[in-house]
Design a protein around this motif. Structure first.
Motif, short mmCIF file in Angstrom:
data_model
loop_
_atom_site.label_atom_id
_atom_site.label_comp_id
_atom_site.label_asym_id
_atom_site.label_seq_id
_atom_site.Cartn_x
_atom_site.Cartn_y
_atom_site.Cartn_z
N TYR A 208 70.23 53.37 28.06
CA TYR A 208 72.14 52.60 27.69
C TYR A 208 72.83 52.51 29.56
N VAL A 209 73.10 51.23 29.24
CA VAL A 209 73.89 51.17 30.55
C VAL A 209 75.50 50.60 29.93
N TYR A 210 76.55 51.43 30.96
CA TYR A 210 78.11 51.66 30.69
C TYR A 210 78.75 50.58 31.37
N SER A 221 81.95 46.93 37.35
CA SER A 221 81.37 47.99 38.23
C SER A 221 80.69 48.47 36.93
N ILE A 222 79.00 48.82 37.09
CA ILE A 222 78.44 49.50 36.27
C ILE A 222 78.75 50.85 36.55
N GLU A 223 79.20 51.61 35.59
CA GLU A 223 79.58 52.68 35.35
C GLU A 223 78.50 54.09 35.32
N PHE A 224 77.63 53.98 34.22
CA PHE A 224 76.62 54.88 34.20
C PHE A 224 75.19 54.16 33.39
N PHE A 225 74.79 54.22 33.53
CA PHE A 225 73.30 53.76 33.10
C PHE A 225 72.21 55.47 32.73
N ALA A 226 71.43 55.22 31.94
CA ALA A 226 70.69 56.53 31.84
C ALA A 226 69.17 56.36 30.57
N VAL A 227 67.90 56.56 30.96
CA VAL A 227 67.03 56.20 30.12
C VAL A 227 66.33 57.93 29.55
N LYS A 228 66.04 57.09 27.91
CA LYS A 228 65.49 58.62 27.99
C LYS A 228 63.97 59.42 29.01
N GLY A 235 59.97 49.95 32.67
CA GLY A 235 60.76 48.81 32.86
C GLY A 235 62.00 49.23 31.69
N ILE A 236 62.77 50.07 32.07
CA ILE A 236 63.94 50.12 30.50
C ILE A 236 65.08 49.66 31.65
N GLY A 237 65.26 50.84 32.50
CA GLY A 237 66.57 50.83 33.43
C GLY A 237 66.35 49.49 34.96
N TYR A 238 65.26 48.76 34.34
CA TYR A 238 65.27 47.71 34.88
C TYR A 238 66.05 46.51 34.40
#
Length: 293
Positions: A208-210, A221-228, A235-238
């Motif tokens: 997800y990305v918040y 702003s991009i506050e948070f993002f995380a990948v399991k 390539g999910i973070g990308y």
């Protein structure tokens, strides 16, 4: 003779211009403060909500010329304050200790932690922090993505979070960012037309990305993002960062997105650069505990 006074309403525009000019040069740059004089004036007027500028900032004039500004942005909920400055003309640095003493007296008793965020090339403020017994907490890398490069972004489907993924998103957030300023439930409660969570999911949530936007002020702003962990390296973070940028730049007033990343997190920095972020500054984060018996 230099005169130190509390900042007044009539000082706002001159102070904003003064900070803007000094903050455009790395040797006098402070990370908490912007470079655009209108944004700085807005922050001084509207963002210093716990303690207003006329009780938290000092100015120094010499023969009616502004030569120094120093203040703090207090967060009384966390008993902390971020130091703005010192911003001082190069040939007037001898006033800095007097400025610091005047500002320090304004700190309320409940503040027990203060921080400074100078550019790594801002040698004078870094040395001041050391002289004042601050501890260096970390080095931070600042990256930015400008609107004029949005057409370089790849096309990725934009998928907003649905209620069925709330529980998984909250769990991933708490695992990735324990004890941070918004917990997962608070993020869900903050969702509205300007605050969004985007996800990549099949049967289960992969990441997800918040993001948060303030279109009226051209800020986002991009506050948070995380990948399991099990989904990393795919390539999910990308994709998540690309979705975030695509959505934010659909807002016409947003001109750039800036990120702050721990300089030791080279994997994250490489990912941001791969998406298209550009390295603009290196900053040093200093902290000091005060007022604790």
């Amino acid at each position: 003779m230099a005169k130190i006074n509390l900042m007044k309403k009539d000082d706002i525009q001159m102070v904003a211009e003064f900070i803007s000019e000094l903050n455009k040069m790395e040797h006098s740059h402070i990370g908490y403060c912007g470079k655009d004089r209108f944004e700085i004036a807005h922050s001084l007027n509207d963002d210093l909500t716990d303690i207003p500028y006329d009780k938290s900032f000092v100015t120094v004039y010499e023969k009616e010329e502004l030569i120094g500004v120093l203040g703090f942005d207090a967060d009384l909920m966390s008993d902390s304050a971020e130091i703005w400055g010192p911003f001082v003309k190069d040939n007037k640095w001898d006033i800095v200790n007097s400025m610091w003493e005047a500002m320090y007296e304004l700190l309320p008793a409940e503040i027990n932690s203060i921080s400074m965020f100078p550019n790594s090339k801002n040698r004078k403020v870094s040395q001041l922090a050391t002289n004042l017994s601050f501890s260096k907490h970390s080095d931070q890398t600042i990256l930015t993505f400008s609107r004029n490069r949005k057409d370089e972004l790849e096309e990725v489907p934009i998928v907003e979070i649905r209620e069925e993924y709330f529980e998984e998103m909250i769990k991933l957030h708490e695992e990735s960012f324990p004890g941070t300023y918004y917990n997962g439930q608070q993020i869900i409660e903050r969702l509205n037309e300007n605050n969004k969570v985007f996800i990549i999911a099949n049967d289960n949530l992969s990441g997800y990305v918040y993001v948060e936007a303030e279109p009226a002020y051209g800020e986002a702003s991009i506050e948070f993002f995380a990948v399991k962990e099990s989904e990393r390296g795919k390539g999910i973070g990308y994709q998540l960062l690309t979705v975030a940028l695509t959505w934010l730049f659909a807002i016409g007033s947003i001109q750039s997105i800036t990120l702050c990343v721990n300089s030791s997190n080279q994997n994250a920095i490489n990912l941001y650069k791969k998406v298209g972020f550009q390295h603009i500054h290196d900053l040093s984060f200093f902290t000091k505990q005060i007022g604790i018996n």
